[in-house]
Design a protein around this motif. Structure first.
Motif, PDB file in Angstrom:
ATOM      1  N   UNK A 130       0.836  -1.195   0.000  1.00 33.48           N
ATOM      2  CA  UNK A 130       0.000   0.000   0.000  1.00 33.48           C
ATOM      3  C   UNK A 130       0.874   1.249   0.000  1.00 33.48           C
ATOM      4  N   UNK A 131       0.478   2.243  -0.796  1.00 32.43           N
ATOM      5  CA  UNK A 131       1.133   3.556  -0.796  1.00 32.43           C
ATOM      6  C   UNK A 131       0.064   4.607  -0.543  1.00 32.43           C
ATOM      7  N   UNK A 132       0.236   5.379   0.508  1.00 32.12           N
ATOM      8  CA  UNK A 132      -0.691   6.477   0.799  1.00 32.12           C
ATOM      9  C   UNK A 132       0.121   7.756   0.919  1.00 32.12           C
ATOM     10  N   UNK A 133      -0.146   8.719   0.052  1.00 37.84           N
ATOM     11  CA  UNK A 133       0.712   9.906  -0.043  1.00 37.84           C
ATOM     12  C   UNK A 133       0.315  11.011   0.935  1.00 37.84           C
ATOM     13  N   UNK A 134      -0.729  10.785   1.725  1.00 36.92           N
ATOM     14  CA  UNK A 134      -1.151  11.802   2.704  1.00 36.92           C
ATOM     15  C   UNK A 134      -1.461  11.109   4.024  1.00 36.92           C
ATOM     16  N   UNK A 135      -0.504  10.316   4.495  1.00 41.14           N
ATOM     17  CA  UNK A 135      -0.757   9.365   5.573  1.00 41.14           C
ATOM     18  C   UNK A 135      -1.140  10.037   6.892  1.00 41.14           C
ATOM     19  N   UNK A 136      -0.423  11.066   7.290  1.00 41.47           N
ATOM     20  CA  UNK A 136      -0.653  11.670   8.599  1.00 41.47           C
ATOM     21  C   UNK A 136      -2.044  12.285   8.737  1.00 41.47           C
ATOM     22  N   UNK A 147       1.626  15.993  23.159  1.00 42.23           N
ATOM     23  CA  UNK A 147       2.291  14.706  22.982  1.00 42.23           C
ATOM     24  C   UNK A 147       1.715  13.938  21.798  1.00 42.23           C
ATOM     25  N   UNK A 148       0.415  14.080  21.547  1.00 44.53           N
ATOM     26  CA  UNK A 148      -0.179  13.400  20.398  1.00 44.53           C
ATOM     27  C   UNK A 148       0.345  13.993  19.093  1.00 44.53           C
ATOM     28  N   UNK A 149       0.476  15.311  19.052  1.00 46.84           N
ATOM     29  CA  UNK A 149       1.016  15.942  17.849  1.00 46.84           C
ATOM     30  C   UNK A 149       2.423  15.452  17.555  1.00 46.84           C
ATOM     31  N   UNK A 150       3.201  15.232  18.605  1.00 50.28           N
ATOM     32  CA  UNK A 150       4.565  14.741  18.413  1.00 50.28           C
ATOM     33  C   UNK A 150       4.555  13.321  17.845  1.00 50.28           C
ATOM     34  N   UNK A 151       3.638  12.495  18.331  1.00 47.60           N
ATOM     35  CA  UNK A 151       3.517  11.143  17.795  1.00 47.60           C
ATOM     36  C   UNK A 151       3.054  11.189  16.346  1.00 47.60           C
ATOM     37  N   UNK A 152       2.064  12.041  16.075  1.00 50.85           N
ATOM     38  CA  UNK A 152       1.548  12.181  14.710  1.00 50.85           C
ATOM     39  C   UNK A 152       2.660  12.576  13.747  1.00 50.85           C
ATOM     40  N   UNK A 153       3.498  13.502  14.161  1.00 49.45           N
ATOM     41  CA  UNK A 153       4.574  13.983  13.300  1.00 49.45           C
ATOM     42  C   UNK A 153       5.703  12.959  13.144  1.00 49.45           C
ATOM     43  N   UNK A 154       5.699  11.931  13.992  1.00 47.52           N
ATOM     44  CA  UNK A 154       6.718  10.882  13.857  1.00 47.52           C
ATOM     45  C   UNK A 154       6.337   9.853  12.803  1.00 47.52           C
ATOM     46  N   UNK A 236       8.245  19.206   0.321  1.00 45.16           N
ATOM     47  CA  UNK A 236       8.938  19.862   1.425  1.00 45.16           C
ATOM     48  C   UNK A 236       8.970  18.964   2.661  1.00 45.16           C
ATOM     49  N   UNK A 237       7.841  18.316   2.956  1.00 42.75           N
ATOM     50  CA  UNK A 237       7.771  17.422   4.117  1.00 42.75           C
ATOM     51  C   UNK A 237       8.685  16.217   3.933  1.00 42.75           C
TER      52      UNK A 237
END
Length: 272
Positions: A130-136, A147-154, A236-237
């Protein structure tokens, strides 16, 4: 790349679910260890690792002059079809998959588009990656705690992997979202439930190789400024993720050694 991204996510979880950084008190000490091991223990298939590198390279080289056969916003559909075209030219059996499911109980109906690549094994069997180009974006929630935002960004910017690997991410992120929302006395919305998220990639789907397969009547090609902007942000991401991954190399090597020593210590305890 993929293994180190998983390791980085495991590190974030270890820091955030334990002690002062705990998210809502949902995880025990044993759960913390199991969660970290889940990220570390999985061996990355060479084919998957190579595909990830190819996907990154193709996305970064894609020019922001996207066109589509429809004048309406296509929600990055043109990016997906452009990536599929490039993957197929590179020898991969890639397609855009359009899934759709009916609502059931508390789970709303919906639809989703993603990319799959069929890997053919020597035994004659095949496996979908599977490839998802907008995963987050699938895990964004309202009033998320820091703390959730930090996990999301990981999480990976672009997900590339098997359905089993995807399910691991979904389970972890749903539990984290539930714990974050609980701190604000908010329930988990149906569109962030595990059943709804799983439906995006596990529901019946149609594989499409060209935009023409979408039964769009219009033959007028138009610039998609919104999708061009999306592609620029995606690129950029990805560049930031690749640079962060490069800087994490020494740290993750140390962490891998630490986990191996821990497993050996547990094994020696069991033999005594």
């Amino acid at each position: 790349m993929d293994c180190r991204v998983l390791a980085a996510a495991g590190d974030v979880w270890l820091r955030l679910v334990g002690g002062v950084g705990q998210i809502g008190g949902a995880f025990s000490h044993e759960s913390e260890h199991d969660l970290a091991v889940m990220f570390y223990k999985r061996k990355v298939d060479q084919y998957e690792s190579d595909l990830l590198a190819v996907v990154h390279s193709l996305l970064l080289s894609m020019e922001t002059d996207l066109h589509s056969v429809d004048s309406a916003p296509c929600n990055a559909r043109c990016i997906r079809f452009s990536l599929v075209k490039l993957l197929r030219h590179s020898g991969y059996d890639a397609a855009v998959c359009a899934s759709r499911w009916q609502g059931c109980g508390k789970v709303p109906g919906g639809d989703h588009e993603y990319i799959d690549v069929v890997k053919y094994n020597d035994s004659g069997s095949s496996e979908r990656l599977i490839i998802d180009i907008d995963f987050q974006s699938h895990f964004e929630i309202a009033r998320a705690v820091e703390s959730y935002d930090r996990i999301l960004n990981s999480l990976p910017v672009v997900f590339v992997g098997s359905l089993d690997k995807l399910k691991q991410f979904l389970k972890v992120m749903v539990e984290a979202a539930r714990s974050s929302l609980k701190q604000n006395s908010m329930p988990l919305p149906p569109w962030r439930s595990l059943a709804y998220l799983q439906a995006k990639w596990e529901s019946p789907y149609q594989r499409q190789f060209n935009p023409d397969d979408l039964s769009i009547n219009s033959t007028i090609f138009s610039d998609h400024k919104q999708c061009n902007g999306h592609l620029m942000r995606l690129q950029s991401s990805l560049k930031s993720e690749i640079e962060a991954d490069r800087l994490l190399k020494p740290t993750n090597s140390d962490n891998m050694r630490r986990l191996k020593l821990e497993r050996r210590r547990h094994s020696s305890f069991r033999t005594h």
